[in-house]
Enzyme design. Structure first.
Site, short mmCIF file in Angstrom:
data_model
loop_
_atom_site.label_atom_id
_atom_site.label_comp_id
_atom_site.label_asym_id
_atom_site.label_seq_id
_atom_site.Cartn_x
_atom_site.Cartn_y
_atom_site.Cartn_z
N ASN A 18 30.28 56.11 48.86
CA ASN A 18 29.52 57.03 49.71
C ASN A 18 30.49 57.61 50.72
O ASN A 18 30.92 56.93 51.64
CB ASN A 18 28.39 56.24 50.42
CG ASN A 18 27.69 57.07 51.49
OD1 ASN A 18 27.87 58.29 51.55
ND2 ASN A 18 26.92 56.41 52.33
N LYS A 67 30.00 59.88 52.89
CA LYS A 67 29.36 60.31 54.14
C LYS A 67 29.83 61.72 54.50
O LYS A 67 30.06 62.51 53.58
CB LYS A 67 29.65 59.28 55.24
CG LYS A 67 29.30 57.85 54.78
CD LYS A 67 29.34 56.83 55.86
CE LYS A 67 28.97 55.48 55.27
NZ LYS A 67 28.92 54.41 56.26
N HIS A 121 19.39 55.40 53.80
CA HIS A 121 20.63 54.85 54.39
C HIS A 121 20.39 54.58 55.87
O HIS A 121 19.71 55.35 56.55
CB HIS A 121 21.79 55.83 54.21
CG HIS A 121 23.11 55.20 54.51
ND1 HIS A 121 23.55 55.01 55.80
CD2 HIS A 121 24.06 54.66 53.70
CE1 HIS A 121 24.73 54.39 55.76
NE2 HIS A 121 25.06 54.17 54.50
N GLU A 158 22.09 54.97 58.39
CA GLU A 158 22.48 56.03 59.34
C GLU A 158 21.36 57.05 59.49
O GLU A 158 21.14 57.59 60.57
CB GLU A 158 23.80 56.66 58.88
CG GLU A 158 24.97 55.72 59.16
CD GLU A 158 26.17 55.87 58.23
OE1 GLU A 158 26.27 56.88 57.53
OE2 GLU A 158 27.01 54.94 58.21
N GLU A 169 22.57 46.61 52.80
CA GLU A 169 23.66 47.00 53.68
C GLU A 169 23.33 46.55 55.11
O GLU A 169 22.62 47.28 55.83
CB GLU A 169 23.84 48.52 53.69
CG GLU A 169 24.26 49.11 52.37
CD GLU A 169 25.05 50.41 52.57
OE1 GLU A 169 26.21 50.44 52.17
OE2 GLU A 169 24.50 51.36 53.16
N GLY A 216 31.03 50.09 58.53
CA GLY A 216 32.08 50.79 59.27
C GLY A 216 32.67 49.97 60.40
O GLY A 216 33.38 50.50 61.26
N SER A 227 31.61 47.38 54.77
CA SER A 227 33.03 47.02 54.85
C SER A 227 33.55 46.32 53.59
O SER A 227 34.33 45.37 53.67
CB SER A 227 33.30 46.15 56.09
OG SER A 227 32.99 46.87 57.27
#
Ligand code: 13P
Length: 261
Positions: A11, A13, A101, A103, A175, A181, A221
């Site tokens: 991904n 992003k 997701h 985010e 996740e 990240g 990660s």
């Protein structure tokens, strides 16, 4: 135990313009060996503006890489400025679409209800959702990780049918938000525990036989150095990779996790 096809997805992003995206896929294909694609799905999820370029590259070079999108709207068309619909993605040979997701859940207040409508739309148009679930650091510290993930699964999968025949077409990505990240990865044991819990919930929704066929990825990660210990866990069937998928060498090492070292 059911044989599940591992799915290794990158991904990207909001990184890489379409020219950089082309280069990245070309280099990735160069680094990957035929055996890396065998019995394993390899997916890249570039930004919307790169989908057409990557579709063309995959077609012209006959690459066994599959195309994924990072998001979509739940409606087929309409007055939704800035949005992209599932039929538009389908026309670009998109195979997988991320839904929910963290985010988007955090930045755009995407609720389980919205995610559920997206999952339904992705399925309706013959594509495969990668439904993302995961708890925040605060939720984990409060001992609520399991409860949060189960509730996200129930809400996001409400009314979504999965049978023996299409069990591989609905993918769950666990996740944990605190691992995204941050360089912090869940230990293989913790990741396994949560992915096993995801499968238990899938079994209560669809029955054990279907749940045993469904793929559960870990994301957060993932790197070349930790992918093997994660993939060795019985309920982890793949990785959803952010940062490390932006390097063709690193992502190739992750995708090539089954090679003898
Ligand atoms: P990182 O691999 O950069 O932690 O990102 C994970 C992720 O969010 C993939 O969707």
């Amino acid at each position: 135990m059911a044989e599940r096809t591992p799915i290794m997805a990158g991904n990207w992003k909001m990184h890489r313009d379409h020219l950089e995206a082309i280069q990245l896929v070309q280099k990735l294909a160069y680094h990957l060996e035929e055996q890396d694609y065998e019995g394993q799905d390899v997916v890249v999820c570039p930004s919307f503006v790169s989908l057409r370029s990557i579709q063309t590259l995959i077609q012209s070079d006959r690459l066994p890489i599959q195309l994924g999108a990072q998001n979509c709207h739940s409606e087929d068309e309409g007055a939704f400025t800035g949005e992209v619909s599932p039929p538009m993605l389908k026309r670009l040979d998109v195979a997988y679409v991320l839904a929910g997701h963290s985010e988007l859940r955090a930045l755009l207040d995407e609720t389980d209800e919205i995610v559920n409508a997206k999952v339904a739309a992705i399925r309706r148009h013959g594509m495969r959702p990668i439904l993302c679930v995961g708890e925040t650091k605060e939720e984990r510290e409060a001992g609520q990780a399991l409860e949060v993930v189960v509730s996200q699964l129930r809400g996001s999968l409400a009314g979504i049918e999965v049978t023996d025949d299409d069990a591989e077409e609905v993918v769950i990505a666990y996740e944990p938000v605190w691992a995204i990240g941050t360089g912090l990865t869940a230990t293989p044991e913790d990741a396994q525990e949560m992915c096993a819990a995801v499968r238990t919930e899938l079994a209560s929704l669809y029955g054990q036989a279907v749940a045993d066929l469904m793929r559960v990825q870990y994301g957060g990660s993932v790197k070349a150095g930790n992918v093997r210990s994660l993939m060795a866990q019985p309920d982890i069937d793949g990785a959803l990779v952010g940062g490390a998928s932006l390097s063709s060498e690193d992502f190739a090492l992750i995708v090539g996790h089954r090679r003898a070292s």
